[in-house]
Enzyme design. Structure first.
Site, PDB file in Angstrom:
ATOM      1  N   ASP A 214      40.463  48.304  48.534  1.00  0.00           N
ATOM      2  CA  ASP A 214      40.301  46.854  48.637  1.00  0.00           C
ATOM      3  C   ASP A 214      41.664  46.155  48.627  1.00  0.00           C
ATOM      4  O   ASP A 214      42.577  46.564  47.908  1.00  0.00           O
ATOM      5  CB  ASP A 214      39.452  46.382  47.455  1.00  0.00           C
ATOM      6  CG  ASP A 214      39.070  44.930  47.527  1.00  0.00           C
ATOM      7  OD1 ASP A 214      38.355  44.553  48.464  1.00  0.00           O
ATOM      8  OD2 ASP A 214      39.469  44.168  46.622  1.00  0.00           O
ATOM      9  N   GLU A 278      41.755  48.001  53.300  1.00  0.00           N
ATOM     10  CA  GLU A 278      41.406  46.669  53.784  1.00  0.00           C
ATOM     11  C   GLU A 278      42.717  45.907  54.003  1.00  0.00           C
ATOM     12  O   GLU A 278      43.345  45.462  53.052  1.00  0.00           O
ATOM     13  CB  GLU A 278      40.532  45.937  52.761  1.00  0.00           C
ATOM     14  CG  GLU A 278      40.138  44.541  53.208  1.00  0.00           C
ATOM     15  CD  GLU A 278      39.501  43.723  52.103  1.00  0.00           C
ATOM     16  OE1 GLU A 278      38.678  42.854  52.432  1.00  0.00           O
ATOM     17  OE2 GLU A 278      39.834  43.933  50.919  1.00  0.00           O
TER      18      GLU A 278
END
Length: 585
Positions: A214, A278
């Site tokens: 993330d 990400e």
């Protein structure tokens, strides 16, 4: 690093040829009627997941959390949010995936924690606490009138500012996201070691096969903390990604993560573990290659979000949900850019058009009217299945789930980002600074909000679509009796059946689909998306009609029709929302 030009063919690795299936645990399957999806619910659906033909499962955060940001605000990396189950349940899920020849990855959320994490509780307990420097703390500034001001004017990803005042220690702490998600200070060596142990090794030791990482390019900040230039005169806070995205030490941090942790682990069948990052706000190919070059030893691949941001304003600014109409050539240029940037390099790319942070692809890129939604779903499946890179599917995509109905009130939306943007839009409109923002943001949320992908999975025609016997945490879609997995499993012509077919064809023709070079044709055509894939002497031609009208089929030069999204084809004409693939061996 080896010069990119020296690479002429991509090394074959398991994760390049895999299709990953993302599960959002709150919304997948509730096993006990409390309204929350859970790990036992996922376990009960392993036969369904395996039947799709996917190769790996990505489970979004199930860690212990106050759930302000649906689990991306973690209070304990080594525990599971009780409504989801236990660590033992996750271990059982890992084992079940492996028994069904599927790898299993988790989210790695280490840019920030919840403010309820013990690390932050210690950090905010006093200025002298040993963990004080594990987060970013700064004293207040004051204006000419003595009013207290935050250390910078940076705007949060979730609207508002990035600094929150702590009364106890009388300093501000930094949070790029919600105020309940303080940013970890990766500059601190002890903090990084704790991250590696608690968030990574704990789960790798339990057999997971890698991570979706993330917010991977936000760990390194410009620690001088300068003010951002004023680009939005209507606001006290300003977009400031240049100070917290792709920062000065980011590659050092990610290389260390790989060297000290990831390089020491293998998958259940002895392969290298995988990472997919990400990577937002990185528009240039060279910037992405710096992360995914195999020689760099950082990440295996990344998600680049140009495709899912079509129609959005820039992330991290007030106009994110100001929808701007787009034309098909824009999508084609985006796909071409990220299909071709790995040519002649040792990098890799991903293929996706849905995830937990965006509206549904049928509603955004196709047409979700009843007469077109299934045709749109199948056309999109075909168009993306033939693209180079690792394919990622999101739960419900394979049955053609669509956005929440436009008639739903904004009050039905649960996401913290949606709520913050809506609250800001209402305030700005009512104050008169931007009278139309409320209406514009409402329309943008109805099309692009993260909530649409988080509606409960539609399993059957039972109440709540078979997701839960209790009241779901989020309202089930009104169309669950028409769009559901059980009905489609019995229908050979369904969206689900077509996705299974495309997954099989992608494996059978992996050389040209997964590893082939991409060549865009007829780039300015506003109605059809046509491209060629080439691998040695093999060529595939992909043609997709993105309109409700018949369109001319490009020349196929005697190629063999491999698949159409229609059961019956028409010579020289693509029917509305039809996709076709031709092969020349």
């Amino acid at each position: 690093m080896v010069p990119y030009a020296e690479y002429t063919a991509h090394k074959r690795v398991w994760w390049k040829e895999a299709t990953f299936y993302q599960i959002y645990p709150a919304s997948f399957k509730d096993s006990n009627g409390d309204g929350w999806g859970d790990i036992p619910g996922v376990l009960s659906k392993i036969p369904y997941i395996a039947s799709l033909g996917v190769d790996a499962v990505w489970l979004s955060p199930m860690f212990d959390s106050p759930q302000i940001d649906m689990g991306y605000d973690i209070s304990n990396y080594e525990a599971v949010y009780p409504p989801y189950g236990t660590v033992a349940d996750v271990e059982n899920l890992i084992e079940a995936c492996h028994k069904n020849d599927m790898k299993f990855i988790l989210d790695l959320v280490v840019n920030h924690t919840s403010d309820q994490h013990d690390w932050f509780k210690e950090s905010r307990s006093s200025k002298n606490n040993p963990k004080r420097d594990w987060y970013f703390w700064k004293p207040a500034r004051y204006d000419d009138h003595g009013n207290r001001m935050p250390p910078t004017n940076w705007r949060s990803y979730f609207a508002g500012g990035t600094w929150t005042w702590d009364e106890h220690t009388e300093e501000y702490y930094l949070h790029l996201y919600d105020e309940t998600q303080p940013d970890l200070n990766w500059e601190n060596d002890d903090c990084r070691r704790a991250i590696y142990s608690s968030a990574m090794q704990f789960w790798l030791d339990r057999g997971i096969d890698g991570f979706r990482v993330d917010t991977v390019n936000k760990y390194s900040k410009v620690v001088q903390f300068p003010d951002a230039p004023v680009t939005d005169p209507t606001s006290d806070v300003q977009p400031a990604a240049q100070f917290w995205c792709n920062g000065p030490r980011i590659h050092e941090f990610i290389k260390e993560m790989h060297t000290e942790v990831l390089s020491k682990y293998r998958t259940y069948d002895g392969q290298p573990v995988v990472t997919v990052g990400e990577l937002s706000l990185t528009p240039e190919p060279q910037g992405v290659l710096n992360y995914v070059s195999a020689a760099a030893k950082e990440l295996n691949m990344i998600f680049q979000f140009d495709i899912t941001h079509l129609g959005q304003g820039p992330p991290g600014c007030g106009s994110k949900y100001d929808f701007t109409d787009w034309k098909l050539p824009e999508m084609k240029r985006i796909v071409e850019k990220w299909q071709t940037f790995i040519d002649g390099t040792d990098g890799w790319t991903t293929v996706f058009n849905e995830n937990h942070d965006n509206g549904r692809s049928i509603s955004r890129f196709g047409n979700d009217r009843p007469e077109w939604r299934e045709k749109s779903a199948m056309m999109l499946a075909l168009c993306f299945a033939a693209q180079t890179g690792t394919w990622f599917l999101y739960q419900g995509q394979e049955i053609g789930m669509v956005n929440a109905p436009m008639e739903w009130s904004i009050e039905e939306y649960k996401d913290v980002e949606s709520k913050n943007y809506w609250r800001e839009a209402v305030a700005v409109s009512e104050e008169g600074a931007d009278p139309t923002r409320k209406e514009r943001i409402a329309q943008g949320l109805q099309l692009m909000a993260r909530d649409h992908s988080r509606l409960p999975f539609q399993w059957n025609t039972d109440s709540n679509g078979g997701f839960s016997s209790g009241k779901p945490w989020m309202r089930a879609h009104d169309l669950y009796t028409e769009i559901n997995a059980e009905t489609q499993e019995k229908d050979g012509g369904s969206v689900l059946s077509f996705y299974k077919r495309m997954l099989r064809l992608r494996k059978e023709h992996s050389d040209v689909f997964i590893y082939g070079t991409f060549e865009l044709l007829d780039a300015e055509n506003v109605s059809t998306f046509v491209y060629r894939k080439n691998f040695q002497d093999k060529t595939a031609l992909v043609a997709a009609n993105f309109t409700t009208s018949p369109q001319p089929l490009p020349p196929t030069d005697g190629m063999e029709l491999l698949v159409s999204s229609y059961s019956k084809t028409t010579p020289s004409t693509l029917q509305p929302f039809e996709g076709r693939i031709y092969i020349d061996y």
